[in-house]
Every structure is written in C-alpha cells, then in structure tokens.
Write an enzyme that holds these catalytic residues in place. Structure first.
Site, PDB file in Angstrom:
ATOM      1  N   SER A  46       0.822  -1.212   0.000  1.00  0.00           N
ATOM      2  CA  SER A  46       0.000   0.000   0.000  1.00  0.00           C
ATOM      3  C   SER A  46       0.858   1.266   0.000  1.00  0.00           C
ATOM      4  CB  SER A  46      -0.958  -0.041   1.198  1.00  0.00           C
ATOM      5  OG  SER A  46      -1.907   0.992   1.129  1.00  0.00           O
ATOM      6  N   LYS A  99      -0.493  -4.208  -3.306  1.00  0.00           N
ATOM      7  CA  LYS A  99      -1.783  -3.663  -2.885  1.00  0.00           C
ATOM      8  C   LYS A  99      -1.822  -2.197  -3.301  1.00  0.00           C
ATOM      9  CE  LYS A  99      -4.729  -2.677   1.099  1.00  0.00           C
ATOM     10  NZ  LYS A  99      -4.837  -2.631   2.575  1.00  0.00           N
TER      11      LYS A  99
END
Length: 515
Positions: A404, A429
């Site tokens: 992320s 991600k």
C-alpha cells in the site's frame, strides 16, 4: 402499514483515514507545515440525500413475513444511472433513492438494517468495479434484507452485511462494527491500548509469528520474543483469523488483561520439541513511534570514513512524516552522507502520510502517484514546488510484506530517479480506499480506485520490482523501537540486504548524488 422515514445528508464527507483523498473542484491539499503541497484536479457536483423508509409489517406467520420481506425489499430495487467514479468520490448517492423495508422487531437489528442500506448505497455509487464482481447489486440488497429480517442480534446482522460485501471479491472492501472502528482509529493515530506486540503471518508456513515487541512494553517484560508463534488468545485458537482480527483481540482498554498462548520460537534443537508458554498480559497505553534510526559508520575504498543514516519506517501513522523530517534534519547535522530507508514488513497505513514522506526526499513538481477510477480515467497527484531536505544518495529496502503506502512511496522515489530499490518484489496492494463512518458508528471501507506508479506501472496484484534482488530472513530484521548505540548499529551489518544497500550507495556516491 406504518412508514418511518430518515434522511442521510449527501454532503457528509468520509473521514480522512487510509487511502482517502478529498475531492473539490481544483483542490490543493496541504500536507504538513513547511512542506510542499499536492495538486489534484477533479470535478464535483452537488448531490441530494438518500431517503430511507422503514415499514413495520402487520402480524402474520413466518411464511407471510418472509413474503412481506421479499416484496418490500424488492421495492428497494430502483433504476440508478450512476456516475463516473472520480478520485475518492464523496460518500453520497448520485440521486434520490427511496428504500422500503420491513422493520425488525429486534431494535438492534433494525438499526443495522438501516446501516445495510447505507452501506449498499455507498458501494453502489463508488466501488471501483462497476459490475460489482459481475452480479446484480440491487438484487443483492433484496436478498440480504430478507436474510437479515428474522435475526435477533446486531452481531448476526453485521455478519449479513459482511457476507454481502464479501461477494464483491475485494478483500479490502469491508465493514467493521463500531467497536472495531474505534480500535482502528486508535491505531491509525499512532497510539493504542494493548500489549505492545507486532505480529505477522509467515508467508511460507501460514503461522502467526511475533515480529518484535515494543521495548519495555507488557509483551517484552513477559519474555515474549521474536519468532514466537501465537496460537491462542483467551483460550481461543487464532487459526483462520487474519492479522488485523488477531490484533483487535490483543488490544483493549488499559488496565484489562488478556491471556496468550505461544510456542517458543527458539525451540529445542536437540530434542526437536517446541515449548509452549501461556502468559497473562496487562494492557497499557502504548505510545507507538513508527520510526527507528541508527547511524552506520564505515570506511570507503580510499580509506575515508563515511556515515550512512539508517531509517526504518514500520507504518504510516499520522506522525510518520513529522518524525522522519526531524530524524533526517538531525542526521544531516551529524554529517550523514547517504541514507537507507527500510520499508520491509511495512504494511502501509495512511496514504497521505506516505505522500508526505515522499516530499521529504523529492524536489519540484514531480508526480508522486497516479490514480485510475472505475471508468478508467487516470489522474496524477503532483507536488507543488517541492524542496527536499537532502540530496544525499538513497537506497530503499522493500520485501513481499511492503504494501500500500509503502509501495506508493517506493514507486515515487524510484520512478523519479531519487532512489535505488533493493530487496524483494512488494506485496501488490495498489488500491485507494475511502473510509466512511456510518450513522451507527460502524465504518465502511470501499476500494474506489487503483494506483499506478509515476511511470504508470501497475501496482495492484503486481507489486514493485526492486533494482537489486536480495532476500533476508524476516525475523532477522531490526526491532521497531529506536536503534541507538554501537551494538545496535553494528547488528545492522549482519543483515545481508543492508550490506547490499551499502554497496549500492558506494557505487552511487562514486557517480555523484542522485537528485
């Protein structure tokens, strides 16, 4: 039939938590005192409220009630034109919508019924996949409302919403209860009440392992060590639970206790037996700093002594950028000539914090990340007149658990030519999530867009490839608390990836500073 009507204000904005970037006609987002600002271009239109009507059906037998529930839920299925998703659209419906449903006799379930419709509407208008995983999303509301009607508890009702959301096929779009949301907000603020332990799932074995403990915290004082395997919490197995669910069970109000069972990570090499230990821990307020630093001294090939600043970032909390800025300024004053930024095992956190950290290292109007909405529109998030704190050579360490915001930061520094990446391909991600607190205090996480790196490389399900491959044992990574003193700095030299990073820095310095 009695009708109950309530209105949800369409202008209510989502809370600024992980992945959330507010929209406005031509916003310039402030990202910290004294730092550069971000510019995002998008459009916004005013939107009317969502109107929900709840109806109480007359007394009938169970079969009649089921038919009434099905009929009223069917009335909720309406025709929506939808609108083109934008960068983290506001959590409001694009047009007026009336939903009729039978009121549950259980008050707590009735409240969750309203939450169901609220969550369904937000997903209907903002979820990144406009096909909703190739299913009829309106029909899914009808089905879930019928299933929820006879339930007696809020927990069971929330379970039905979770089941509906899970059919989207996106593990990051989810709903959490009011209690879970309070725990989430505490964690993202950088302070939590718990036992001071970091856990992660070993990708090879699937076991939940202790990565490290906060020095001096409850787990550390109780003798829990890196490599210990967590198997039970309060007598209940953790088998099948994800890392966040386990973390929530370990957290709790300061002064309360939790009992954990672990398998000793050191084991008994001669006998092959692994010792189990049960420990009761008292929860405390944990002041969690995501940053740890050290200065590595070394001699170059020509005999000159050099200093490399090592900065490990464990998570992107609200304090991450400010703490890193202070650390870099201090190390600059100490004569550091190069840097290693360690993002290994950093699962992400606040995406805005990741963008703030990127600006500590970059100049000018560089693109930090691109977003792709549900209609395929690409937007760039750029710095505005950025000015980095240092132009010294930089290596960024990543691995398969870097996700992320870690991937956004690594991509920004790499694609803009600021850093060399060393390690293992990242998690993959690359999704923007809006997080909205619903009327009952629960929260809905929705994937509303995807990220691309500045060079338009896909991140989601792909990850970021390092320039130089290197794999180190995850359990040999340094602890999260501050690394100070010669012993700790010397121990970094035992990490093979740090040794590779130092070699890359030496080559980089011989060619001149990257900027």
């Amino acid at each position: 039939m009695e009708m109950v009507e309530c209105s949800l204000a369409a202008s209510r904005a989502a809370r600024p938590v992980p992945g959330r970037v507010p929209r406005s006609p031509a916003p310039v987002l402030g990202v910290g005192a004294g730092r550069a600002r971000l510019r995002v271009r998008s459009e916004r239109r005013e939107q009317p409220p969502l109107v929900i009507r709840a109806s109480a059906p007359p007394e009938h037998d169970g079969g009649a009630l089921a038919k009434a529930a099905a009929g009223l839920a069917a009335a909720a299925v309406v025709s929506l034109t939808g609108f083109a998703g934008d960068l983290a659209p506001p959590p409001a419906l694009a047009e007026s919508l009336t939903v009729a449903f039978p009121v549950s006799k259980a008050r707590e379930v009735n409240r969750v019924q309203r939450t169901l419709v609220e969550a369904w509407g937000l997903i209907r208008e903002t979820f990144v996949d406009p096909t909703f995983n190739h299913q009829d999303w309106d029909q899914k509301l009808q089905q879930t409302m019928v299933e929820m009607f006879p339930l007696k508890s809020a927990d069971a009702a929330y379970g039905k919403i979770s089941g509906m959301v899970s059919t989207l096929g996106d593990p990051f779009t989810r709903i959490i209860t009011p209690k879970e949301y309070q725990s989430f907000r505490i964690g993202s603020d950088g302070n939590l009440q718990g036992v001071g332990i970091f856990i992660n799932r070993d990708p090879a074995s699937g076991r939940l392992l202790v990565m490290n403990c906060i020095e001096g915290g409850p787990a550390d004082r109780a003798g829990i060590r890196e490599g210990d395997e967590l198997v039970e919490i309060n007598g209940n197995s953790v088998l099948g639970l994800d890392v966040e669910a386990v973390a929530q069970r370990l957290r709790g109000r300061a002064g309360t206790t939790v009992e954990v069972k672990l398998l000793d990570g050191t084991g008994n090499e001669r006998s092959g037996r692994i010792k189990a230990k049960e420990v009761q821990l008292s929860r405390e307020v944990i002041n969690l700093s995501p940053l740890s630093t050290a200065i590595i001294s070394h001699r170059s090939g020509d005999g000159h002594e050099g200093k490399t600043g090592y900065v490990r970032l464990a998570a992107f909390s609200q304090t991450a950028a400010a703490e890193m800025e202070r650390a870099i300024k201090k190390m600059e004053d100490q004569g550091v000539q190069s840097y290693i930024l360690d993002l290994r095992n950093n699962p992400g956190g606040l995406v805005t914090a990741g963008l703030d950290v990127a600006q500590i290292w970059l100049d000018g109007d560089e693109t930090l990340v691109n977003t792709v909405d549900r209609e395929g529109n690409v937007q760039a998030i750029n710095m505005v007149q950025g000015q980095s704190l240092t132009h010294d050579p930089l290596v960024v360490l990543v691995n398969e658990e870097s996700a992320s915001a870690s991937e956004i930061l690594a991509g920004a520094l790499h694609d803009n030519g600021r850093a060399i990446l060393v390690g293992h391909k990242t998690f993959g991600k690359g999704r923007i999530q809006s997080v909205t607190e619903l009327d009952d205090g629960s929260a809905l996480f929705i994937t509303v867009a995807k990220y691309l790196s500045p060079a338009l490389h896909e991140i989601d399900h792909v990850g970021i490839q390092p320039d130089i491959q290197c794999t180190a044992d995850a359990l040999s990574l340094p602890r999260a608390p501050s690394l100070t003193g010669n012993n700790e700095a010397a121990s970094l030299e035992m990490d093979s990836c740090i040794m590779v990073a130092e070699q890359a820095l030496e080559i980089q310095q011989s060619k001149g500073s990257a900027s």
